[in-house]
Design a protein around this motif. Structure first.
Motif, mmCIF file in Angstrom:
data_model
loop_
_atom_site.group_PDB
_atom_site.id
_atom_site.type_symbol
_atom_site.label_atom_id
_atom_site.label_comp_id
_atom_site.label_asym_id
_atom_site.label_seq_id
_atom_site.Cartn_x
_atom_site.Cartn_y
_atom_site.Cartn_z
ATOM 1 N N GLY A 159 -9.454 -13.279 9.732
ATOM 2 C CA GLY A 159 -8.923 -14.163 8.721
ATOM 3 C C GLY A 159 -9.037 -14.060 7.375
ATOM 4 N N ARG A 160 -8.053 -13.237 6.735
ATOM 5 C CA ARG A 160 -8.262 -12.939 5.185
ATOM 6 C C ARG A 160 -7.148 -13.688 4.611
ATOM 7 N NH1 ARG A 160 -13.317 -11.720 6.441
ATOM 8 N NH2 ARG A 160 -13.595 -9.715 7.535
ATOM 9 N N HIS A 161 -7.358 -13.704 3.220
ATOM 10 C CA HIS A 161 -6.399 -14.328 2.401
ATOM 11 C C HIS A 161 -5.132 -13.601 2.452
ATOM 12 C CE1 HIS A 161 -4.637 -14.692 -1.767
ATOM 13 N NE2 HIS A 161 -4.738 -15.946 -1.435
ATOM 14 N N HIS A 162 -4.028 -14.148 2.682
ATOM 15 C CA HIS A 162 -2.561 -13.482 2.729
ATOM 16 C C HIS A 162 -2.604 -12.243 3.706
ATOM 17 C CE1 HIS A 162 -1.062 -15.363 -1.249
ATOM 18 N NE2 HIS A 162 -1.538 -16.244 -0.453
ATOM 19 N N GLN A 163 -3.572 -12.306 4.724
ATOM 20 C CA GLN A 163 -3.586 -11.081 5.436
ATOM 21 C C GLN A 163 -2.377 -10.474 6.313
ATOM 22 O OE1 GLN A 163 -6.933 -11.002 8.398
ATOM 23 N NE2 GLN A 163 -6.010 -9.069 9.516
ATOM 24 N N ILE A 164 -1.430 -11.361 6.748
ATOM 25 C CA ILE A 164 -0.293 -10.690 7.454
ATOM 26 C C ILE A 164 0.822 -10.191 6.303
ATOM 27 C CG2 ILE A 164 1.679 -11.399 8.972
ATOM 28 C CD1 ILE A 164 -0.078 -13.475 10.203
ATOM 29 N N ARG A 165 0.872 -11.088 5.467
ATOM 30 C CA ARG A 165 1.830 -10.668 4.062
ATOM 31 C C ARG A 165 1.609 -9.369 3.776
ATOM 32 N NH1 ARG A 165 1.711 -16.168 0.723
ATOM 33 N NH2 ARG A 165 3.442 -15.106 -0.435
ATOM 34 N N CYS A 166 0.239 -9.476 3.370
ATOM 35 C CA CYS A 166 -0.277 -8.072 2.637
ATOM 36 C C CYS A 166 -0.305 -6.862 3.758
ATOM 37 C CB CYS A 166 -1.706 -8.142 2.255
ATOM 38 S SG CYS A 166 -2.370 -6.968 1.181
ATOM 39 N N GLN A 167 -0.869 -6.875 4.676
ATOM 40 C CA GLN A 167 -0.987 -5.760 5.668
ATOM 41 C C GLN A 167 0.256 -5.271 6.139
ATOM 42 O OE1 GLN A 167 -4.513 -7.081 8.117
ATOM 43 N NE2 GLN A 167 -4.491 -4.730 8.178
ATOM 44 N N LEU A 168 1.530 -6.264 6.399
ATOM 45 C CA LEU A 168 2.815 -5.906 6.993
ATOM 46 C C LEU A 168 3.480 -5.198 5.433
ATOM 47 C CD1 LEU A 168 4.162 -8.708 9.116
ATOM 48 C CD2 LEU A 168 2.805 -6.650 9.924
ATOM 49 N N VAL B 284 6.518 2.374 13.914
ATOM 50 C CA VAL B 284 5.867 2.352 15.345
ATOM 51 C C VAL B 284 5.897 1.034 15.999
ATOM 52 C CG1 VAL B 284 3.654 2.606 16.758
ATOM 53 C CG2 VAL B 284 3.942 4.334 14.630
ATOM 54 N N PRO B 285 6.463 0.815 17.075
ATOM 55 C CA PRO B 285 6.907 -0.649 17.432
ATOM 56 C C PRO B 285 5.934 -1.475 17.907
ATOM 57 C CG PRO B 285 8.147 1.120 18.667
ATOM 58 C CD PRO B 285 7.227 1.807 17.945
ATOM 59 N N GLU B 286 4.532 -1.125 18.175
ATOM 60 C CA GLU B 286 3.379 -1.639 18.319
ATOM 61 C C GLU B 286 2.242 -1.102 17.838
ATOM 62 O OE1 GLU B 286 1.004 -4.062 22.169
ATOM 63 O OE2 GLU B 286 2.916 -2.999 22.431
ATOM 64 N N ALA B 287 1.409 -1.622 17.154
ATOM 65 C CA ALA B 287 0.138 -1.098 16.529
ATOM 66 C C ALA B 287 -0.834 -1.944 16.305
ATOM 67 C CB ALA B 287 0.503 0.102 15.515
ATOM 68 N N THR B 288 -2.050 -1.649 15.847
ATOM 69 C CA THR B 288 -3.201 -2.321 15.220
ATOM 70 C C THR B 288 -3.203 -1.786 13.914
ATOM 71 O OG1 THR B 288 -4.149 -2.808 17.392
ATOM 72 C CG2 THR B 288 -5.537 -2.814 15.348
ATOM 73 N N LEU B 289 -3.523 -2.530 12.854
ATOM 74 C CA LEU B 289 -3.609 -2.298 11.488
ATOM 75 C C LEU B 289 -5.043 -2.578 11.073
ATOM 76 C CD1 LEU B 289 -0.338 -3.644 9.742
ATOM 77 C CD2 LEU B 289 -0.708 -1.194 10.937
ATOM 78 N N THR B 290 -5.750 -1.751 10.525
ATOM 79 C CA THR B 290 -6.925 -1.825 9.902
ATOM 80 C C THR B 290 -6.846 -1.574 8.595
ATOM 81 O OG1 THR B 290 -8.011 -1.462 12.064
ATOM 82 C CG2 THR B 290 -9.474 -1.422 9.997
ATOM 83 N N ASP B 291 -7.216 -2.615 7.738
ATOM 84 C CA ASP B 291 -7.220 -2.166 6.041
ATOM 85 C C ASP B 291 -8.351 -3.027 5.549
ATOM 86 O OD1 ASP B 291 -4.296 -1.017 5.507
ATOM 87 O OD2 ASP B 291 -3.741 -2.642 6.851
ATOM 88 N N TRP B 292 -8.784 -2.517 4.226
ATOM 89 C CA TRP B 292 -9.604 -3.201 3.495
ATOM 90 C C TRP B 292 -9.040 -4.252 2.317
ATOM 91 C CZ3 TRP B 292 -10.771 0.805 6.562
ATOM 92 C CH2 TRP B 292 -11.976 0.661 7.102
ATOM 93 N N LEU B 293 -9.007 -5.492 2.381
ATOM 94 C CA LEU B 293 -8.204 -6.077 1.474
ATOM 95 C C LEU B 293 -9.102 -6.696 0.375
ATOM 96 C CD1 LEU B 293 -5.952 -6.174 3.620
ATOM 97 C CD2 LEU B 293 -5.793 -8.553 3.398
ATOM 98 N N VAL B 294 -8.560 -6.677 -0.718
ATOM 99 C CA VAL B 294 -9.321 -7.291 -2.062
ATOM 100 C C VAL B 294 -8.555 -8.276 -2.524
ATOM 101 C CG1 VAL B 294 -10.085 -6.877 -4.273
ATOM 102 C CG2 VAL B 294 -10.336 -5.105 -2.546
ATOM 103 N N ARG B 295 -9.000 -9.583 -2.667
ATOM 104 C CA ARG B 295 -8.440 -10.759 -3.182
ATOM 105 C C ARG B 295 -8.413 -10.812 -4.789
ATOM 106 N NH1 ARG B 295 -9.207 -17.056 -1.275
ATOM 107 N NH2 ARG B 295 -7.471 -18.048 -2.585
ATOM 108 N N ASN B 296 -7.213 -10.991 -5.202
ATOM 109 C CA ASN B 296 -7.042 -11.116 -6.952
ATOM 110 C C ASN B 296 -7.013 -12.788 -7.132
ATOM 111 O OD1 ASN B 296 -5.815 -11.667 -9.438
ATOM 112 N ND2 ASN B 296 -6.072 -9.214 -9.652
ATOM 113 N N GLU B 297 -8.004 -13.471 -7.354
ATOM 114 C CA GLU B 297 -7.918 -14.661 -7.637
ATOM 115 C C GLU B 297 -6.696 -15.209 -8.694
ATOM 116 O OE1 GLU B 297 -9.338 -17.224 -5.993
ATOM 117 O OE2 GLU B 297 -11.169 -16.412 -4.989
ATOM 118 N N ARG B 298 -6.832 -14.593 -9.560
ATOM 119 C CA ARG B 298 -6.021 -15.031 -10.864
ATOM 120 C C ARG B 298 -4.375 -14.753 -10.510
ATOM 121 N NH1 ARG B 298 -3.482 -11.867 -14.732
ATOM 122 N NH2 ARG B 298 -4.332 -10.174 -13.847
ATOM 123 N N GLN B 299 -4.155 -13.656 -9.603
ATOM 124 C CA GLN B 299 -2.716 -13.429 -9.265
ATOM 125 C C GLN B 299 -2.558 -14.254 -7.884
ATOM 126 O OE1 GLN B 299 -2.586 -9.370 -8.783
ATOM 127 N NE2 GLN B 299 -2.102 -8.952 -10.927
#
Length: 222
Positions: free
Chosen positions: A154-163, A100-115
């Motif tokens: 503003g989450r840890h690695h949010q753009i990288r993870c969600q894309l 989809v060329p344009e959209a809003t993404l909603t996810d639930w992110l979990v941060r793994n500190e070790r990785q």
């Protein structure tokens, strides 16, 4: 170091990929120290130079970073970032065009500190944080698609993870599924524009970053 905007209270600089914004366990010289030294030399300041870090960019990311030059600006900018009153726009090069060329993404992110990595889920799970961003396709080359991204959280690695979670990992981002790394170790994510009301003068501030010196960014059809 490239200064994009400066006044008595605020300085906005362009961070190169590979630089860290603030000191960490690596012991590498952070951008904040480089900015302090630049201010000290430019204004021939005696003693220590005050510089407040109000936000960070991931090490492999390039683009705009806002610093506070006074304690008054630091306190107010911290509050503005907390309230979402500082608007940051990112550009990302992805190899796979989004469905989809344009959209809003909603996810639930979990941060793994070790990785040092985040994982996305389509529903709330223990330890997760709701994460929202809006993207739109604004250009392309023969090999890559250029996305403009605005963060609503503003989450840890949010753009990288969600894309990556939608099947569009950022060019060079091996951690999140890119096929190969960039030669310089960067990822093709740029903090492109920042806009906010000045914390002291109340003027509208808008700064734009130059594009990285990478042929992949050249000739993007916008």
């Amino acid at each position: 170091m490239q200064v994009i905007y400066e006044d008595n209270h605020v300085i906005i600089v362009h961070k190169e990929s590979g630089e860290i914004v603030q000191g960490d366990k690596t012991g590498d010289r952070p951008l904040s120290e480089t900015v302090k030294e630049w201010i000290k030399e430019k204004y021939a300041k005696p003693g220590n130079v005050f510089l407040g870090v109000v936000h960070r960019l991931d090490r492999p990311v390039s683009g705009l970073v806002v610093f506070a030059k006074t304690s008054k600006a630091l306190a107010r900018l911290n509050e503005m970032f907390r309230k979402g009153e500082v608007h940051k726009t990112y550009w990302a090069l992805v190899q796979t065009p989004p469905a989809v060329p344009e959209a809003t993404l909603t996810d639930w992110l979990v941060r793994n500190e070790r990785q040092n990595k985040s994982y996305a889920y389509d529903h709330e799970v223990p330890g997760s944080k709701k994460s929202i961003l809006h993207y739109k396709t604004i250009g392309s080359t023969d090999r890559y698609t250029l996305l403009e991204v605005n963060l609503l959280t503003g989450r840890h690695h949010q753009i990288r993870c969600q894309l990556a979670n939608m099947g569009c990992p950022i060019k060079g981002d091996l951690k999140y599924g890119a096929r190969r790394s960039n030669p310089d170790g960067s990822i093709s994510l740029l903090s492109h524009r920042v806009e906010f009301i000045h914390p002291v003068s109340k003027e509208n501030i808008s700064a734009v970053s130059p594009l990285p010196a990478d042929r992949a960014w050249e000739g993007v059809k916008k």
